[in-house]
Design an enzyme around this catalytic site. Structure first.
Site: not given
Length: 367
Positions: A87, A102, A104, A155, A221, A266
């Protein structure tokens, strides 16, 4: 045409709740409370503060330095670098109601010895950063989480990507080896939307709704994919959001399967339980109903109260008046002034009442 009433029917079949939806009434396009400016203001309030952004940048550089130092003497690994993803990269990150956020940060190796497992690589990255903050660093299924308590967390998904050997990066997992995953491809896919600015805002509104609601919601997501698939550009964010959540509801009434549009293709919603899905269906049905009422209201204050119910107290309160009617009146005055049919009244108001003092004709030189 007879408008069908909006209904959500729950039918219990073998312990599984099935939601069926009839067609919703179309929006009443007259006398609607226009909250677009309130949404744009709300979007600004969701921005991470400049001071926190600086802290994140410093933390990111510190993490990279720690990883470089840790792997400097390890011959079985070749650390390539880091890449901001998720994000933050896409411009859809929000500051939560608790003032956290947060990031990534992908950790990339272009060489990993064949006898080194994915879990071992994750262990080594963990060791590199485990003492970087006073809060305990955690190892999750697909990343290492570095926590800056009460501020933000970072993360660290770990990848092995050698362009000569791999078509896509391989993501390290704790219990399932290496799995293909391509965050850069997703970034490109997302950015191909024709109205990227509005798309980013809508994703942020959906995340704010999730942040303001108890219980587990689909991931950011999932909301990003739904927004890309269902957004049709509109001059007003309130109407665009309403149309998107309607289409999300229509889709999950038929199927919860939501395919990742790039590798690994997926199901993004596969981890949601039956109860979580049912709760979300209830929540989005309520949101759709109240969003429709908010848009059709002729009073911006009352409309904003409905939006605040779902988006939280940071959503601004509107004016206690019919904003559309006010804007229409101002446009009419402007037209009469430019056309030379305007008169100033004793009260100071401008109208076409000929009892006042006639305005001289005006020419609009605005560009």
């Amino acid at each position: 045409m007879v408008n069908l009433l909006y209904q959500v029917l729950k039918i219990a079949v073998g312990g599984i709740v099935i939601h069926q939806l009839t067609k919703t009434k179309p929006l009443k396009i007259n006398n609607m409370a226009n909250c677009n400016k309130l949404f744009l203001n709300f979007n600004e309030k969701l921005e991470v503060t400049p001071s926190k952004v600086e802290k994140i940048k410093t933390a990111r550089e510190n993490i990279k330095t720690k990883i470089i130092e840790h792997f400097k003497e390890k011959s079985k690994y070749n650390f390539k670098g880091t890449w901001i993803q998720g994000s933050y990269k896409m411009g859809t990150m929000i500051r939560t109601k608790d003032d956290t956020c947060d990031l990534d940060l992908g950790v990339y190796f272009d060489e990993v010895d064949p006898d080194v497992t994915a879990s071992t690589v994750m262990d080594q990255v963990y060791k590199a950063v485990e003492n970087i903050t006073s809060t305990t660093t955690s190892k999750k299924g697909k990343c290492i989480r570095v926590i800056y308590k009460g501020d933000f967390h970072i993360d660290l998904p770990v990848y092995h990507f050698n362009k000569d050997e791999h078509s896509h990066p391989n993501l390290a997992t704790s219990n399932n080896g290496w799995n293909e995953s391509d965050p850069k491809d997703f970034y490109i896919w997302f950015n191909n939307h024709p109205n990227l600015r509005q798309l980013k805002r809508l994703v942020r509104y959906l995340k704010a709704w999730s942040d303001n609601t108890k219980g587990k919601f689909p991931s950011g997501l999932a909301f990003s994919i739904w927004a890309v698939e269902h957004l049709k550009s509109n001059d007003r964010d309130d109407i665009a959001l309403y149309e998107v959540i309607k289409k999300i509801k229509d889709q999950i009434d038929s199927t919860w399967f939501l395919e990742m549009p790039v590798t690994p293709y997926d199901d993004v919603c596969r981890k949601l339980t039956t109860d979580q899905k049912s709760n979300f269906l209830d929540a989005i049905a309520d949101f759709i109903d109240d969003a429709k009422k908010a848009i059709e209201s002729d009073n911006q204050l009352e409309s904003s109260k409905l939006w605040r119910k779902y988006l939280g107290d940071r959503f601004p309160e509107g004016e206690d008046e019919d904003i559309d009617a006010k804007e229409a009146a101002l446009r009419a005055i402007s037209k009469s002034v430019l056309s030379g049919t305007a008169y100033s009244q004793k009260s100071g108001l401008i109208s076409e009442n000929s009892e006042g003092v006639k305005h001289k004709p005006h020419t609009n030189y605005g560009g």
